[in-house]
Design a protein around this motif. Structure first.
Motif, PDB file in Angstrom:
ATOM      1  N   GLU A  60      15.304 -21.136  13.846  1.00  0.00           N
ATOM      2  CA  GLU A  60      16.072 -22.037  12.982  1.00  0.00           C
ATOM      3  C   GLU A  60      16.161 -23.434  13.613  1.00  0.00           C
ATOM      4  O   GLU A  60      15.994 -24.451  12.939  1.00  0.00           O
ATOM      5  N   TRP A  61      16.414 -23.491  14.931  1.00  0.00           N
ATOM      6  CA  TRP A  61      16.509 -24.768  15.639  1.00  0.00           C
ATOM      7  C   TRP A  61      15.171 -25.512  15.606  1.00  0.00           C
ATOM      8  O   TRP A  61      15.144 -26.747  15.525  1.00  0.00           O
ATOM      9  N   LEU A  62      14.052 -24.787  15.642  1.00  0.00           N
ATOM     10  CA  LEU A  62      12.732 -25.426  15.620  1.00  0.00           C
ATOM     11  C   LEU A  62      12.528 -26.277  14.370  1.00  0.00           C
ATOM     12  O   LEU A  62      11.763 -27.240  14.390  1.00  0.00           O
ATOM     13  N   HIS A  63      13.194 -25.939  13.283  1.00  0.00           N
ATOM     14  CA  HIS A  63      13.063 -26.720  12.048  1.00  0.00           C
ATOM     15  C   HIS A  63      13.658 -28.120  12.175  1.00  0.00           C
ATOM     16  O   HIS A  63      13.324 -29.009  11.398  1.00  0.00           O
ATOM     17  N   GLU A  64      14.538 -28.313  13.146  1.00  0.00           N
ATOM     18  CA  GLU A  64      15.152 -29.627  13.394  1.00  0.00           C
ATOM     19  C   GLU A  64      14.619 -30.246  14.681  1.00  0.00           C
ATOM     20  O   GLU A  64      14.247 -31.408  14.703  1.00  0.00           O
ATOM     21  N   GLY A  65      14.657 -29.484  15.762  1.00  0.00           N
ATOM     22  CA  GLY A  65      14.228 -29.988  17.058  1.00  0.00           C
ATOM     23  C   GLY A  65      15.183 -31.025  17.609  1.00  0.00           C
ATOM     24  O   GLY A  65      16.290 -31.214  17.096  1.00  0.00           O
ATOM     25  N   PRO A  66      14.766 -31.714  18.675  1.00  0.00           N
ATOM     26  CA  PRO A  66      15.619 -32.746  19.269  1.00  0.00           C
ATOM     27  C   PRO A  66      15.717 -33.965  18.353  1.00  0.00           C
ATOM     28  O   PRO A  66      14.918 -34.113  17.420  1.00  0.00           O
ATOM     29  N   PRO A  67      16.667 -34.861  18.616  1.00  0.00           N
ATOM     30  CA  PRO A  67      16.909 -36.002  17.726  1.00  0.00           C
ATOM     31  C   PRO A  67      15.682 -36.870  17.438  1.00  0.00           C
ATOM     32  O   PRO A  67      15.537 -37.364  16.317  1.00  0.00           O
TER      33      PRO A  67
END
Length: 90
Positions: A60-67
């Motif tokens: 799920e986090w991979l869909h956003e990644g770092p800023p």
């Protein structure tokens, strides 16, 4: 608690923006082993192995990644690949 391994490919502006390091930090917090590797086509390949819930949270986090990242697509599927101990960058 069931263990699973997922292989993911993350596309977009994901190289040169601390995507791999951010993935490593998040994976370590979740108790996930595996790796994050830059690919020649500009994508990042991520192997994540651990508790199903933790792996789902990382995907799920991979869909956003770092800023600084701009993720356009994430493909993921279960795999029988054996993860290294810890979480490595390549």
């Amino acid at each position: 608690m069931a263990e699973t391994c997922v292989l993911a490919r993350v596309e977009g502006h994901v190289q040169g923006v601390s995507f791999r390091d951010g993935t490593r930090i998040r994976a370590q917090k979740l108790g996930i082993t595996g790796y994050a590797r830059n690919q020649p086509d500009g994508s990042v390949e991520v192997l994540a192995c651990g508790a199903e819930n933790a792996v789902s949270q990382l995907i799920e986090w991979l869909h956003e990644g770092p800023p600084a990242a701009s993720v356009s697509r994430v493909e993921s599927h279960p795999t029988s690949t054996v993860a290294p101990s810890g979480f490595t960058l390549g």
